[in-house]
Design a protein around this motif. Structure first.
Motif, PDB file in Angstrom:
ATOM      1  N   GLN A 207       2.186  -0.931  17.017  1.00  0.00           N
ATOM      2  CA  GLN A 207       3.013  -1.499  15.958  1.00  0.00           C
ATOM      3  C   GLN A 207       2.682  -2.968  15.698  1.00  0.00           C
ATOM      4  N   ILE A 208       2.386  -3.716  16.751  1.00  0.00           N
ATOM      5  CA  ILE A 208       2.040  -5.127  16.569  1.00  0.00           C
ATOM      6  C   ILE A 208       0.708  -5.249  15.824  1.00  0.00           C
ATOM      7  N   ALA A 209      -0.273  -4.423  16.197  1.00  0.00           N
ATOM      8  CA  ALA A 209      -1.578  -4.464  15.529  1.00  0.00           C
ATOM      9  C   ALA A 209      -1.454  -4.070  14.061  1.00  0.00           C
ATOM     10  N   ALA A 210      -0.682  -3.026  13.776  1.00  0.00           N
ATOM     11  CA  ALA A 210      -0.527  -2.575  12.390  1.00  0.00           C
ATOM     12  C   ALA A 210       0.173  -3.639  11.555  1.00  0.00           C
ATOM     13  N   LEU A 211       1.181  -4.266  12.130  1.00  0.00           N
ATOM     14  CA  LEU A 211       1.902  -5.316  11.416  1.00  0.00           C
ATOM     15  C   LEU A 211       1.000  -6.511  11.129  1.00  0.00           C
ATOM     16  N   ALA A 212       0.281  -6.969  12.151  1.00  0.00           N
ATOM     17  CA  ALA A 212      -0.590  -8.137  11.979  1.00  0.00           C
ATOM     18  C   ALA A 212      -1.715  -7.847  10.994  1.00  0.00           C
ATOM     19  N   ASP A 213      -2.292  -6.648  11.055  1.00  0.00           N
ATOM     20  CA  ASP A 213      -3.347  -6.279  10.107  1.00  0.00           C
ATOM     21  C   ASP A 213      -2.821  -6.295   8.674  1.00  0.00           C
ATOM     22  N   VAL A 215      -0.229  -7.989   7.443  1.00  0.00           N
ATOM     23  CA  VAL A 215       0.021  -9.359   6.993  1.00  0.00           C
ATOM     24  C   VAL A 215      -1.286 -10.036   6.606  1.00  0.00           C
ATOM     25  N   ALA A 216      -2.326  -9.818   7.393  1.00  0.00           N
ATOM     26  CA  ALA A 216      -3.633 -10.403   7.068  1.00  0.00           C
ATOM     27  C   ALA A 216      -4.132  -9.904   5.715  1.00  0.00           C
ATOM     28  N   GLU A 217      -3.941  -8.628   5.435  1.00  0.00           N
ATOM     29  CA  GLU A 217      -4.349  -8.076   4.152  1.00  0.00           C
ATOM     30  C   GLU A 217      -3.537  -8.683   3.011  1.00  0.00           C
ATOM     31  N   VAL A 219      -2.092 -11.656   2.996  1.00  0.00           N
ATOM     32  CA  VAL A 219      -2.514 -13.044   2.818  1.00  0.00           C
ATOM     33  C   VAL A 219      -3.785 -13.094   1.975  1.00  0.00           C
ATOM     34  N   ALA A 220      -4.696 -12.170   2.226  1.00  0.00           N
ATOM     35  CA  ALA A 220      -5.962 -12.145   1.484  1.00  0.00           C
ATOM     36  C   ALA A 220      -5.760 -11.774   0.017  1.00  0.00           C
ATOM     37  N   SER A 221      -4.795 -10.878  -0.252  1.00  0.00           N
ATOM     38  CA  SER A 221      -4.611 -10.395  -1.627  1.00  0.00           C
ATOM     39  C   SER A 221      -3.477 -11.088  -2.361  1.00  0.00           C
ATOM     40  N   ASP A 222      -2.508 -11.642  -1.596  1.00  0.00           N
ATOM     41  CA  ASP A 222      -1.305 -12.273  -2.162  1.00  0.00           C
ATOM     42  C   ASP A 222      -0.499 -11.286  -3.001  1.00  0.00           C
ATOM     43  N   HIS A 223      -0.531 -10.012  -2.606  1.00  0.00           N
ATOM     44  CA  HIS A 223       0.225  -8.993  -3.318  1.00  0.00           C
ATOM     45  C   HIS A 223       0.953  -8.090  -2.325  1.00  0.00           C
ATOM     46  N   GLN A 224       1.999  -7.438  -2.842  1.00  0.00           N
ATOM     47  CA  GLN A 224       2.674  -6.416  -2.063  1.00  0.00           C
ATOM     48  C   GLN A 224       1.789  -5.184  -1.949  1.00  0.00           C
ATOM     49  N   PRO A 225       1.699  -4.590  -0.773  1.00  0.00           N
ATOM     50  CA  PRO A 225       0.967  -3.318  -0.655  1.00  0.00           C
ATOM     51  C   PRO A 225       1.794  -2.178  -1.228  1.00  0.00           C
ATOM     52  N   SER A 226       1.150  -1.076  -1.511  1.00  0.00           N
ATOM     53  CA  SER A 226       1.885   0.099  -1.977  1.00  0.00           C
ATOM     54  C   SER A 226       2.767   0.621  -0.849  1.00  0.00           C
ATOM     55  N   ALA A 227       3.897   1.179  -1.217  1.00  0.00           N
ATOM     56  CA  ALA A 227       4.859   1.655  -0.225  1.00  0.00           C
ATOM     57  C   ALA A 227       5.540   2.914  -0.741  1.00  0.00           C
ATOM     58  N   GLN A 228       5.925   3.764   0.196  1.00  0.00           N
ATOM     59  CA  GLN A 228       6.541   5.046  -0.152  1.00  0.00           C
ATOM     60  C   GLN A 228       8.025   5.008   0.178  1.00  0.00           C
ATOM     61  N   ALA A 229       8.849   5.325  -0.806  1.00  0.00           N
ATOM     62  CA  ALA A 229      10.292   5.362  -0.587  1.00  0.00           C
ATOM     63  C   ALA A 229      10.651   6.531   0.315  1.00  0.00           C
ATOM     64  N   GLN A 230      11.707   6.364   1.079  1.00  0.00           N
ATOM     65  CA  GLN A 230      12.224   7.455   1.901  1.00  0.00           C
ATOM     66  C   GLN A 230      13.710   7.631   1.592  1.00  0.00           C
ATOM     67  N   SER A 231      14.168   8.851   1.660  1.00  0.00           N
ATOM     68  CA  SER A 231      15.592   9.117   1.463  1.00  0.00           C
ATOM     69  C   SER A 231      16.252   9.256   2.826  1.00  0.00           C
ATOM     70  N   ARG A 232      17.522   9.038   2.871  1.00  0.00           N
ATOM     71  CA  ARG A 232      18.255   9.126   4.141  1.00  0.00           C
ATOM     72  C   ARG A 232      18.178  10.525   4.735  1.00  0.00           C
ATOM     73  N   GLU A 233      18.019  11.530   3.879  1.00  0.00           N
ATOM     74  CA  GLU A 233      17.987  12.909   4.365  1.00  0.00           C
ATOM     75  C   GLU A 233      16.646  13.271   4.993  1.00  0.00           C
ATOM     76  N   ASP A 234      15.644  12.422   4.834  1.00  0.00           N
ATOM     77  CA  ASP A 234      14.309  12.756   5.326  1.00  0.00           C
ATOM     78  C   ASP A 234      14.183  12.651   6.842  1.00  0.00           C
ATOM     79  N   GLY A 235      15.058  11.875   7.480  1.00  0.00           N
ATOM     80  CA  GLY A 235      14.923  11.647   8.910  1.00  0.00           C
ATOM     81  C   GLY A 235      16.234  11.799   9.653  1.00  0.00           C
ATOM     82  N   ARG A 236      16.199  11.356  10.901  1.00  0.00           N
ATOM     83  CA  ARG A 236      17.357  11.494  11.790  1.00  0.00           C
ATOM     84  C   ARG A 236      17.557  10.181  12.542  1.00  0.00           C
TER      85      ARG A 236
END
Length: 257
Positions: A207-213, A215-217, A219-236
């Motif tokens: 998790q630390i490596a994924a987070l740091a990677d 953030v580095a991306e 910083v390089a792009s200065d943009h939000q990465p794509s992200a997938q919405a989740q609904s409350r019913e999808d998990g537990r």
């Protein structure tokens, strides 16, 4: 890009995340420390029993009896721990901002004046919607479970217990509990994991490596990465694993390694 880490004064997670960022050539512009008052002894005892059951009280008393014999080992363990947030900030000359409550009106006004682009959750408490809206790119978090399947507490252990997917998730924080938009999932292989401590260490490293990677991306792009919405019913929602189940999981991992 102005980056701020959100933490509390005793947290060591801030130093771990900041060190991972430093390895990628990124230095946080600000460390924001929320005061974390120590609750009364009675409240701490009630919480301990709620989380771990009545046996936890006996375990705590036993630990006090054997504490003198364990002092040397404890001191060695403390010496190996990462520094707390104020110590890390001082060592690396990073500005430190102390706030009594991150979600208070006074704190929100103070933070609005900082013009922060990205906040990273690094050991702070629960963040409310007004705070989440302050940074230009929102607030990132790394979670020790595969979202949306595993939300809440001890999710690495619960995933191992259920033979479910093991891994970590980087996501945007929203007002729910681990319900924010998912950016990246970092899978972790069960093979060779022979203890609960090793399990947690493997997922934490991922998790630390994924987070740091990420953030580095950003910083390089200065943009939000794509992200997938989740609904409350999808998990537990999972809660603290009882020590008895932890013990059984420990045996299972040792036998399968």
């Amino acid at each position: 890009m102005k980056i701020a880490l959100l933490t509390h004064r005793r947290a060591t997670r801030c130093a771990v995340i900041a060190s991972a960022l430093a390895e990628r050539g990124i230095r946080p512009d600000l460390i924001i420390c929320e005061a974390q008052p120590q609750p009364p002894a009675a409240a701490r005892l009630r919480q301990l029993i709620l989380e771990r059951g009545p046996q936890a009280l006996a375990d705590k008393l036993l630990a006090r009896l054997i504490r003198p014999r364990a002092a040397a080992s404890r001191d060695e363990a403390q010496a190996e721990r990462p520094p707390d947030a104020p110590s890390y900030a001082a060592q690396h000359d990073i500005p430190l901002l102390d706030l009594p409550d991150l979600n208070s009106a006074a704190s929100l006004d103070r933070l609005k004046g900082e013009a922060i682009d990205l906040m990273v959750h690094a050991g702070a408490g629960i963040l409310r919607a007004p705070l989440l809206a302050i940074p230009r790119l929102s607030v990132l978090n790394a979670h020790m479970g595969v979202l949306p399947r595993y939300r809440g507490m001890n999710v690495a252990e619960w995933a191992a217990w259920e033979n479910g997917p093991l891994g970590a998730t980087v996501h945007w924080i929203d007002p729910g509990i681990d319900t924010g938009r998912i950016i990246r999932v970092a899978p972790v292989d069960f093979q060779g994991i022979g203890s609960v401590a090793a399990l947690r260490a493997a997922v934490d490293k991922a998790q630390i490596a994924a987070l740091a990677d990420l953030v580095a991306e950003m910083v390089a792009s200065d943009h939000q990465p794509s992200a997938q919405a989740q609904s409350r019913e999808d998990g537990r929602q999972y809660f603290t694993m009882h020590p008895m189940i932890v013990g059984l999981l420990e045996q299972r991992l040792a036998q399968s390694a």
